[in-house]
Design a protein around this motif. Structure first.
Motif, PDB file in Angstrom:
ATOM      1  N   VAL A 172      47.742  40.032  42.877  1.00 49.28           N
ATOM      2  CA  VAL A 172      47.974  40.864  41.684  1.00 49.28           C
ATOM      3  C   VAL A 172      47.283  42.220  41.749  1.00 49.28           C
ATOM      4  O   VAL A 172      47.671  43.150  41.050  1.00 49.28           O
ATOM      5  N   VAL A 173      46.242  42.339  42.573  1.00 46.02           N
ATOM      6  CA  VAL A 173      45.495  43.603  42.548  1.00 46.02           C
ATOM      7  C   VAL A 173      45.894  44.584  43.657  1.00 46.02           C
ATOM      8  O   VAL A 173      45.324  45.668  43.763  1.00 46.02           O
ATOM      9  N   LEU A 196      41.491  42.350  34.190  1.00 48.60           N
ATOM     10  CA  LEU A 196      42.311  43.135  33.256  1.00 48.60           C
ATOM     11  C   LEU A 196      43.793  42.790  33.388  1.00 48.60           C
ATOM     12  O   LEU A 196      44.567  42.983  32.463  1.00 48.60           O
ATOM     13  N   ILE A 197      44.184  42.312  34.548  1.00 45.32           N
ATOM     14  CA  ILE A 197      45.586  41.904  34.721  1.00 45.32           C
ATOM     15  C   ILE A 197      45.810  40.506  34.140  1.00 45.32           C
ATOM     16  O   ILE A 197      46.829  40.234  33.525  1.00 45.32           O
ATOM     17  N   GLU A 198      44.816  39.644  34.313  1.00 47.27           N
ATOM     18  CA  GLU A 198      45.003  38.248  33.931  1.00 47.27           C
ATOM     19  C   GLU A 198      44.349  37.894  32.594  1.00 47.27           C
ATOM     20  O   GLU A 198      44.316  36.727  32.210  1.00 47.27           O
ATOM     21  N   SER A 240      43.366  49.750  35.241  1.00 48.65           N
ATOM     22  CA  SER A 240      44.321  49.807  34.140  1.00 48.65           C
ATOM     23  C   SER A 240      44.432  48.499  33.380  1.00 48.65           C
ATOM     24  O   SER A 240      44.197  47.425  33.919  1.00 48.65           O
ATOM     25  N   LEU A 241      44.784  48.650  32.125  1.00 50.51           N
ATOM     26  CA  LEU A 241      45.080  47.503  31.258  1.00 50.51           C
ATOM     27  C   LEU A 241      46.380  47.835  30.540  1.00 50.51           C
ATOM     28  O   LEU A 241      46.499  48.891  29.917  1.00 50.51           O
ATOM     29  N   ILE A 242      47.349  46.940  30.616  1.00 52.22           N
ATOM     30  CA  ILE A 242      48.636  47.200  29.981  1.00 52.22           C
ATOM     31  C   ILE A 242      49.078  45.971  29.180  1.00 52.22           C
ATOM     32  O   ILE A 242      48.910  44.841  29.638  1.00 52.22           O
ATOM     33  N   ASP A 243      49.579  46.202  27.995  1.00 47.42           N
ATOM     34  CA  ASP A 243      50.265  45.185  27.170  1.00 47.42           C
ATOM     35  C   ASP A 243      49.373  44.139  26.496  1.00 47.42           C
ATOM     36  O   ASP A 243      49.742  43.612  25.462  1.00 47.42           O
ATOM     37  N   LYS A 247      37.023  44.791  42.577  1.00 45.70           N
ATOM     38  CA  LYS A 247      38.238  43.982  42.639  1.00 45.70           C
ATOM     39  C   LYS A 247      38.352  43.035  41.440  1.00 45.70           C
ATOM     40  O   LYS A 247      39.425  42.902  40.845  1.00 45.70           O
ATOM     41  N   LEU A 261      43.085  53.641  32.648  1.00 46.08           N
ATOM     42  CA  LEU A 261      44.314  53.819  31.874  1.00 46.08           C
ATOM     43  C   LEU A 261      44.560  52.575  31.024  1.00 46.08           C
ATOM     44  O   LEU A 261      44.628  51.463  31.548  1.00 46.08           O
ATOM     45  N   ASN A 289      49.640  46.019  37.238  1.00 46.58           N
ATOM     46  CA  ASN A 289      49.733  46.996  36.149  1.00 46.58           C
ATOM     47  C   ASN A 289      50.435  48.271  36.585  1.00 46.58           C
ATOM     48  O   ASN A 289      51.133  48.916  35.806  1.00 46.58           O
ATOM     49  N   GLN A 318      39.529  44.675  37.932  1.00 46.95           N
ATOM     50  CA  GLN A 318      40.962  44.919  37.791  1.00 46.95           C
ATOM     51  C   GLN A 318      41.730  43.601  37.652  1.00 46.95           C
ATOM     52  O   GLN A 318      42.664  43.499  36.866  1.00 46.95           O
ATOM     53  N   LYS A 319      41.301  42.591  38.393  1.00 46.01           N
ATOM     54  CA  LYS A 319      41.966  41.294  38.313  1.00 46.01           C
ATOM     55  C   LYS A 319      41.836  40.713  36.901  1.00 46.01           C
ATOM     56  O   LYS A 319      42.809  40.207  36.347  1.00 46.01           O
ATOM     57  N   LYS A 336      38.039  53.177  44.200  1.00 44.03           N
ATOM     58  CA  LYS A 336      38.975  54.015  44.954  1.00 44.03           C
ATOM     59  C   LYS A 336      40.291  54.195  44.212  1.00 44.03           C
ATOM     60  O   LYS A 336      41.053  55.096  44.489  1.00 44.03           O
ATOM     61  N   ARG A 337      40.573  53.260  43.300  1.00 42.32           N
ATOM     62  CA  ARG A 337      41.858  53.289  42.596  1.00 42.32           C
ATOM     63  C   ARG A 337      41.611  53.246  41.098  1.00 42.32           C
ATOM     64  O   ARG A 337      40.592  52.738  40.644  1.00 42.32           O
ATOM     65  N   SER A 338      42.559  53.761  40.317  1.00 46.97           N
ATOM     66  CA  SER A 338      42.352  53.699  38.869  1.00 46.97           C
ATOM     67  C   SER A 338      42.335  52.262  38.389  1.00 46.97           C
ATOM     68  O   SER A 338      42.877  51.372  39.016  1.00 46.97           O
TER      69      SER A 338
END
Lengths: 423, 354
Positions: free
Chosen positions: B151-152, A44-46, A67-70, A38, A99, B178, A41-42, A63-65
């Protein structure tokens, strides 16, 4: 007494300062192994631009991909391939393991991605991408249900991929698609259908890579009807393709599912390739193939797409073919080749469909030059422009290798070299 | 004594005023950082789970919606006082800065019996920040009293009875931020998908009566440059035969379910497959199109669409798969949309090309 108190205080402060400094020097803290799935991913979002995100050693089940965007300038670094393992065995969502999309500046280093349901690592529409010391694999062997690509930069500019290992992909272990300015070096690809594939890519340098036990070792392809219509200018040297005789386990419908096991190198519909000083050995069907898109029999619509191989310069390679009598019979193309080669391992097979109006220096209607690739070369030109059935091949094929004995001038790589020098 | 009374009365009146003020004129403010709780935005009044819109929060619907594992969606739009969206022909309306699209995903506990209630899973906000849109997700609690910013995303088991009376269960996947971007990205920018003229051009039953949505938006000041005397584009409703031909209904379905990625500037442009409603029926829609990087998605077939032969068309195979490495769309579902597969199959079955 007072003074000594003061000294103690002073040393304490100094000590504190030093330790503070030291923790500065140590860099960003490594993400904790607890709940990594968890928190990663957090992060990579923040993440803030330019941040380094460090992963601990260990195996982590996702369980889930991811990702990093932007967000630009991010480094994701593990403890090393085989040490930090991100496993997707229980993946329920996402078409890839990791991704990375729409990012300027991304370094991926030192981790393994295993058993993703789709592609392992995909970087799409990114600039300045580094793949280093990564591994992608599927742990359940050669299955058609494995993911298609291991390391998969697509529509990227400035890509450096080095010291990675990619295995058991049911399409290509390394697949560089529709990218520009690409260096792929010192990688090891094995037990994939295609070991390493460069597709619709411009300005590439591919060297010091090893492909072993794949169905086909290395490929340089152009596919039709894509945003980057054509590839261009690939320097391909010092690579080793060794014993790529593995079964073809790609599901039907994929272009690579037509590749005959026992293929060393395959060039198709791509232009400006200089292939030299490679070692291509122990291939049971054919060491090197050069074909136009027409050999696939698949239609295309784009007027921009150039279906021919043009300016193909193959020189100073070491070719040691595999033993005779083991040519592929498991694929349609393998059966065709076995028929025309009478079961002997071939050095070169070309379809002989050349771009019209491009005579080579010898006045031949091709733009291929092949020289210094060993003696007693076994060569077949299918002359497939006259027909593509087995009967046509028997009627029209020739073995005139000497016809392509020529040299081509180096192509201009200024733009690419400039970028490379900055690395 | 008198003075005290006056003070008390004034105070009382003042309090009344304040309270009144609060009730009659809710102030919606969109902060730069997302609120922790959905209720803080005051998009809804009364019991939050009733989703009763506050003043100037307008419900809307689309002609053909995106399939999301059989979840229902309650959509609302809000724009800052004095602002409005501009009419656009083909793309998403030009929304003003500060505009918010509010989408609530819920399951009817029993599709055959509305009295059994519903379970709201999540609320997604799309906020127009000016330079681009930001996706903000809220996950509802079990008690259905509040939704909290996350967010996740999450994975939650959900059970319901479908329209045929069968018990259904799935792991409902709430996307992370994302993944929201992934679908909403067009070129380098995140934008909404649904609210185009052709999707909004339909009748809607408002609290104060039925009205065409475009007219309503214009009437409340949410849509400018709208000419009521003109005929406006309208896509078919995929599951209502009277709204269009088989081809029109299928293209409407593909448009909303696929074209946010499968368009010349979308995430899936690397595939060369474009499925926007107005795309011509040729190779780019998949007719005899060989795959580029479909991976497991080929299912062993060669072409995206083989006219007359849905069983050998990759498009049907991928829509009918629930393997994350093969299925299409890649995100937003874990179940197969049986009715959607049937529609696309029928379309391919009856397709005639030269």
């Amino acid at each position: 007494m007072k003074r000594s108190n003061f000294s103690i205080l002073l040393s304490a402060v100094v000590l504190l300062l030093i330790s503070a400094c030291q923790s500065e020097v140590k860099g960003p803290p490594v993400l904790k192994a607890d709940n990594l799935v968890k928190t990663f991913q957090k992060r990579l979002i923040e993440a803030k631009a330019g941040e380094e995100i460090l992963l601990p050693p260990g195996t982590f089940e996702f369980k889930r991909s991811i990702s990093l965007i932007d967000i630009p300038g991010i480094t994701i670094k593990g403890a090393g391939k085989g040490k930090t393992i991100l496993s997707f065995k229980g993946q329920v969502e996402g078409a890839e393991g990791m991704l990375i999309k729409n990012v300027d500046g991304i370094t991926l280093e030192g981790f393994t991605i295993s058993d993703s349901k789709g592609d392992a690592i995909k970087t799409q529409a990114c600039k300045n991408v580094v793949f280093r010391d990564l591994e992608t694999t599927w742990t359940t062997g050669q299955l058609p249900t494995n993911g298609a690509y291991g390391l998969y930069p697509v529509s990227c500019t400035n890509v450096l991929m080095e010291k990675c290992e990619a295995s058991y992909a049911m399409d290509a272990g390394i697949y560089v698609g529709q990218s520009t300015n690409v260096v792929v070096r010192d990688n090891y690809v094995h037990h994939n259908v295609a070991g390493l594939e460069i597709e619709n890519t411009r300005n590439g340098e591919v060297y010091n890579n090893i492909a072993k036990d794949n169905t086909a070792g290395m490929l340089i392809f152009d596919m039709p009807d894509l945003p980057q219509a054509n590839g261009d200018k690939i320097k391909f040297y010092n690579n080793v393709m060794d014993g790529n005789n593995g079964k073809n386990f790609a599901p039907k419908g994929m272009i690579v599912s037509t590749l005959p096991p026992g293929t060393g190198m395959n060039l198709m519909s791509h232009s400006n390739i200089e292939m030299h000083h490679n070692t291509i050995k122990n291939h049971n069907t054919v060491s090197v193939m050069v074909n136009s898109w027409f050999i696939t029999g698949n239609p295309f619509k784009s007027e921009e797409f150039d279906p021919y191989c043009t300016n193909i310069h193959i020189h100073d390679n070491i070719i040691e073919r595999g033993a005779d009598g083991n040519t592929d019979m498991s694929t349609e193309s393998g059966q065709l080749i076995s028929a025309v080669s009478k079961g002997k391992a071939m050095d070169f097979i070309i379809d002989g469909i050349f771009k019209p109006g491009l005579p080579d220096v010898n006045g031949n209607a091709s733009s291929y030059c092949m020289r210094n690739n060993g003696d007693n070369i076994r060569f077949i030109n299918l002359n497939a422009h006259k027909g593509q059935t087995i009967e046509d091949f028997f009627k029209n094929m020739d073995t005139n290798y000497a016809k392509f004995d020529c040299e081509l001038p180096d192509f201009d790589t200024t733009e690419h070299d400039k970028w490379l020098a900055a690395k | 004594m008198k003075k005290t009374l006056i003070t008390a009365t004034t105070l009382f009146a003042f309090i009344l005023l304040i309270t009144n003020c609060k009730v009659g004129n809710q102030q919606i403010n969109i902060p730069a950082q997302p609120y922790e709780k959905l209720s803080q935005y005051q998009f809804f009044e009364g019991n939050l789970a009733d989703l009763k819109p506050s003043e100037r929060v307008l419900p809307y619907d689309l002609n053909s919606p995106l399939f999301s594992d059989y979840a229902h969606k309650a959509r609302f739009v809000w724009m800052p006082e004095g602002t409005s969206a501009s009419y656009t022909n083909d793309r998403v309306l030009d929304f003003p800065t500060g505009a918010v699209l509010i989408k609530n995903f819920y399951y009817e506990n029993d599709e055959t019996d509305a009295s059994k209630g519903r379970r709201i899973m999540e609320t997604r906000l799309l906020v127009n920040r000016g330079t681009e849109w930001e996706a903000i997700g809220y996950i509802w609690n079990e008690e259905q009293t509040e939704a909290f910013h996350e967010v996740v995303g999450d994975i939650k088991e959900v059970n319901w009875v479908n329209t045929s009376g069968q018990a259904q269960t799935t792991n409902y996947i709430i996307p992370n931020k994302n993944q929201c971007k992934s679908c909403h990205l067009n070129g380098k920018q995140q934008i909404p998908i649904g609210p185009k003229v052709r999707n909004l051009n339909k009748s809607f039953v408002y609290a104060d009566g039925e009205m065409n949505q475009l007219e309503k938006w214009a009437a409340v000041g949410y849509l400018k440059d709208y000419d009521a005397s003109q005929v406006h584009p309208k896509v078919a409703t995929w599951d209502q035969e009277e709204t269009g031909t088989l081809h029109e209904r299928t293209m409407a379905y593909l448009d909303i379910n696929c074209a946010h990625c499968h368009n010349p500037t979308g995430s899936a442009n690397t595939s060369g497959l474009h499925l926007n409603a107005t795309a011509p029926l040729d190779l780019n829609v998949g007719v005899y199109k060989a795959t580029v990087s479909a991976g497991a998605g080929t299912g062993g077939y060669t072409y995206s669409i083989v006219p007359g032969n849905p069983e050998e068309s990759i498009m049907v195979y991928r829509m009918g798969s629930s393997n994350p490495g093969a299925m299409m769309p890649e995100l937003g579902r874990s179940l197969v949309h049986t009715e959607g597969v049937a529609l696309v199959s029928e379309w391919i079955e009856n397709m005639e090309v030269e």
